[in-house]
Design a protein around this motif. Structure first.
Motif, PDB file in Angstrom:
ATOM      1  N   CYS A  20      -4.676   5.828  -0.274  1.00  0.00           N
ATOM      2  CA  CYS A  20      -3.704   4.962  -0.482  1.00  0.00           C
ATOM      3  C   CYS A  20      -3.198   5.253  -1.731  1.00  0.00           C
ATOM      4  N   HIS A  61      -9.058  -0.262  -3.759  1.00  0.00           N
ATOM      5  CA  HIS A  61      -7.993   0.664  -3.509  1.00  0.00           C
ATOM      6  C   HIS A  61      -8.348   2.010  -3.179  1.00  0.00           C
ATOM      7  N   HIS A  98       0.910  -1.096  -0.011  1.00  0.00           N
ATOM      8  CA  HIS A  98       0.183  -0.001  -0.001  1.00  0.00           C
ATOM      9  C   HIS A  98       0.847   1.332   0.035  1.00  0.00           C
ATOM     10  N   GLU A 118      -0.700   3.280  -3.538  1.00  0.00           N
ATOM     11  CA  GLU A 118      -0.250   2.160  -4.124  1.00  0.00           C
ATOM     12  C   GLU A 118      -1.350   1.029  -4.431  1.00  0.00           C
ATOM     13  N   PHE A 119      -1.595   0.761  -5.762  1.00  0.00           N
ATOM     14  CA  PHE A 119      -2.598   0.063  -6.059  1.00  0.00           C
ATOM     15  C   PHE A 119      -2.629  -1.401  -5.456  1.00  0.00           C
ATOM     16  N   CYS A 120      -3.977  -1.717  -4.771  1.00  0.00           N
ATOM     17  CA  CYS A 120      -4.037  -2.663  -3.860  1.00  0.00           C
ATOM     18  C   CYS A 120      -4.957  -3.509  -4.040  1.00  0.00           C
TER      19      CYS A 120
HETATM   20 CU   LIG Z   1      -4.210   0.993  -2.601  1.00  0.00          CU
END
Ligand SMILES: [Cu+2]
Ligand code: HEM
Lengths: 480, 167
Positions: B146, B154, B107, B148-150
């Motif tokens: 967030c 997301h 993340h 960072e692609f999670c």
């Molecule tokens: Cu994310």
């Protein structure tokens, strides 16, 4: 204008087919991209799970098509200097298509939406969005494509080594060292040999992390270190995406001389620039890790320094030489020459926001905002793709240079200006702190999203005209 | 800060774009003279010297290390799809050391002010603790988004904390 003879004749049929395939997939993926942008702007509604699937398809599909068209360009022109094996090219294309089928299946049947970067351990931990099988299929798809690339690289590398007194001869490193003009290979050979070196290394690292991911997916007790995986993935991703442009630029080296009447010369500066590129492309990926504070300080500093250094061979050699060759040359503007020159411009200009984002102080504010799609769409959409479109137009050229109909002019302008507007809005959005890869945007962000959507539609209209023209001409030529 | 970066970028792009345009649009003009290789050498050295100055100047301040002896420590854990922040209100004008990690995938903890301007960020990674140092100069409510692609939610990974004047 200039008639030059080459030892061999490239195999045009396979390449023409590849460029058709690439053009059609580019268009389809652009429409996917438009759907993403319109969804962010609230003009369109798609479920977030589908948004991320389309985003994954767009990323993988675009990177794949850029690599495919780049490889076709390089293979075509290397075929002027060495005798290449068409059978291996067909195997490459076959492996590529198997890979595409696996990837499409994993996304649209298996609902895989983990992004084209498959950042470990997201493929394995989807929170219930997709099954392990889909992630495994996705990874296998990449592996097939990677093996195909290694195969044609091996064939080209082998032929280059035979013809140019060893692979180091083909790389131009001997010439760069000694300055002995007799040892100088043509620019295309130097570029091809260099790409073969760094992209093969990149693909091997990519394959290692893919295999590790697959084993981890199937046997979760097999642990992979997430930081190591991240390093390997960004090393591979950075090298692979850069290689697409370094392959496509061969079209500029080979076609622009037909317009200027002056051959693109291998000078010592040119050869040294490619030595630098081979090193920089591999050392620069640390700029993707500037928000990983656990990385050693030296790696982060290196990321910033090499980002900047990479701009020197690009601006002072490739871009500078193009300007010198074109100025006062009497070059005639038609679709081919306009697109190839645009490709170098897009590449050069896109490297500016990229380098700035590579700075430690800036990255903290711009990383993973839309600044990032802002810079990479500049050197991909207006760089690699422009070169691929220019090469395609050249493949189906008429007898005379410099003919440009009103429709062709319109197509070019709509592609170039639409594309420029589209990427500038991304940069503006990044500077407005809008995150990238967000399916749903806040209302205060949507004004920019809508302007971006408009420009994207204009760029796609231009691309549609360029690809249709290529297709029609290809069919007409086929009939003759 | 972002707008300064944006303006500098646009100016650089405009200058390079204009020089490029001037050369390639002069197809029927005068060809480059014999001093062109000297010009290229000057450009290379110019870029090298500028690069050294920019690198030294811009990395003198190294954001990965904290400045104060005893920063206030805040532990942040990311997970699909939530943020857990172990303090709700943080002191003003005091260096904060965010210790960020994740329970599952990667993340990115992005700290945004009330105008939704990004102030700083750091990755949250499983098995590692990334440290981010930041000193808040304004009281108010800050959001964590967030970066960072999670996965599928997301964009829902949002939390907040307060910054208040220390008593
Ligand atoms: Cu994310
Ligand atoms: C007019 C054409 C295009 C449109 C409308 C478009 C649109 C988009 C959009 C909306 C995104 C997601 C932005 C975000 O993260 O918020 C994106 C990502 C991306 N695009 Fe494009 N794009 C276009 C052309 C291209 C081209 C030509 C390439 C490469 C050759 C490309 C490669 C990518 C990649 C690699 C990503 C990253 C995907 C990810 O973050 O996982 N795009 N594009």
């Amino acid at each position: 204008m200039m008639e030059q003879t080459y030892p061999y004749k490239p195999q045009a049929g396979a390449v023409k087919l590849t460029m058709l395939l690439g053009g059609v997939v580019f268009l389809l993926m652009m429409v996917f991209g438009l759907a993403l942008r319109a969804t962010q702007g609230g003009l369109f509604e798609i479920d977030p799970a589908i948004f991320y699937q389309i985003m994954t398809a767009h990323g993988a599909g675009m990177v794949g098509s850029a690599a495919l068209t780049g490889a076709a360009i390089m293979w075509y022109f290397v075929g002027r200097y060495v005798n290449l094996n068409a059978a291996i090219y067909w195997v490459f294309l076959g492996l590529f298509l198997i890979g595409v089928a696996l990837i499409l299946g994993s996304i649209f049947y298996g609902e895989f939406g983990g992004g084209w970067t498959f950042l470990f351990p997201l493929p394995a931990i989807s929170g219930g969005a997709w099954d392990v099988e889909a992630a495994v299929a996705f990874c296998f798809g990449y592996l097939f494509i990677g093996v195909g690339f290694l195969l044609i690289y091996l064939d080209m590398g082998y032929r280059i080594a035979i013809n140019y007194d060893g692979f180091l001869g083909g790389l131009g490193w001997r010439f760069a060292w000694s300055g002995n003009q007799e040892l100088a290979p043509p620019p295309t050979i130097i570029a091809a040999a260099s790409v073969i070196v760094f992209n093969s290394i990149g693909i091997v690292f990519g394959a290692m992390v893919l295999v590790a991911s697959i084993i981890n997916l199937l046997f979760p007790s097999f642990v992979v270190d997430p930081l190591m995986a991240k390093n390997a993935i960004y090393f591979f991703g950075h090298v692979f995406i850069n290689a697409t442009i370094y392959m496509a630029v061969v079209a500029v080296y080979e076609i622009i001389p037909e317009y200027t009447g002056k051959p693109w010369k291998t000078t010592r500066v040119f050869a040294l620039a490619w030595v630098a590129i081979v090193i920089f492309v591999q050392a620069v990926y640390f700029h993707h890790l500037l928000q990983d504070a656990v990385m050693p300080d030296w790696a982060l500093a290196l990321g910033q320094i090499v980002s900047y250094a990479s701009g020197i061979p690009l601006m002072a050699v490739t871009t500078f030489s193009l300007c010198v060759y074109v100025k006062g040359s009497g070059l005639k503007w038609d679709l081919t020459s306009s697109l190839l020159v645009l490709g170098v411009a897009g590449w050069t200009l896109g490297s500016i926001p990229a380098t700035i984002d590579g700075m430690v102080a800036v990255n903290r504010l711009m990383h993973n905002t839309q600044w990032v799609p802002g810079h990479f769409h500049t050197y991909l959409l207006l760089g690699e793709v422009a070169m691929a479109f220019g090469f395609s137009a050249w493949l189906v050229r008429g007898k005379e240079q410099g003919i440009r109909s009103g429709l062709e002019r319109f197509a070019f302008l709509s592609y170039a200006l639409g594309g420029a507007g589209f990427v500038l809005v991304f940069l503006w959005s990044g500077a407005s702190s809008i995150p990238r890869r967000w399916a749903i945007h806040l209302e205060s962000w949507q004004f920019q999203d809508r302007i971006g959507t408009f420009f994207a539609a204009v760029a796609i209209l231009g691309s549609l005209l360029i690809v249709s023209r290529y297709t029609l001409r290809l069919m007409r030529k086929g009939e003759e | 800060m972002q707008s300064t970066i944006f303006v500098i970028t646009l100016v650089l792009m405009a200058v390079v774009g204009w020089l490029f345009w001037r050369a390639v649009s002069a197809v029927n003009g005068k060809p480059a003279g014999t001093n062109i290789n000297k010009r290229r050498t000057q450009l290379i050295w110019g870029m090298v010297i500028a690069g050294v100055l920019i690198s030294v100047g811009s990395m003198r301040e190294w954001p990965y290390a904290g400045a104060s002896e005893k920063p206030v420590v805040v532990n942040v854990v990311g997970g699909q799809w939530w943020w857990e922040i172990d303090k709700e209100s943080l002191p003003l004008h005091t260096e904060i050391e965010f210790r960020v990690t994740s329970e599952d995938v990667n993340h990115g903890m992005g700290i945004f002010n009330e105008d939704l301007q990004l102030l700083a960020q750091v990755q949250g990674m499983p098995g590692y603790v990334n440290k981010l140092y930041y000193t808040f100069d304004k009281p108010g409510t800050y959001q964590v988004l967030c970066l960072e692609f999670c996965g599928v939610a997301h964009h829902d990974m949002i939390n907040e904390f307060e910054v208040v004047a220390a008593e």
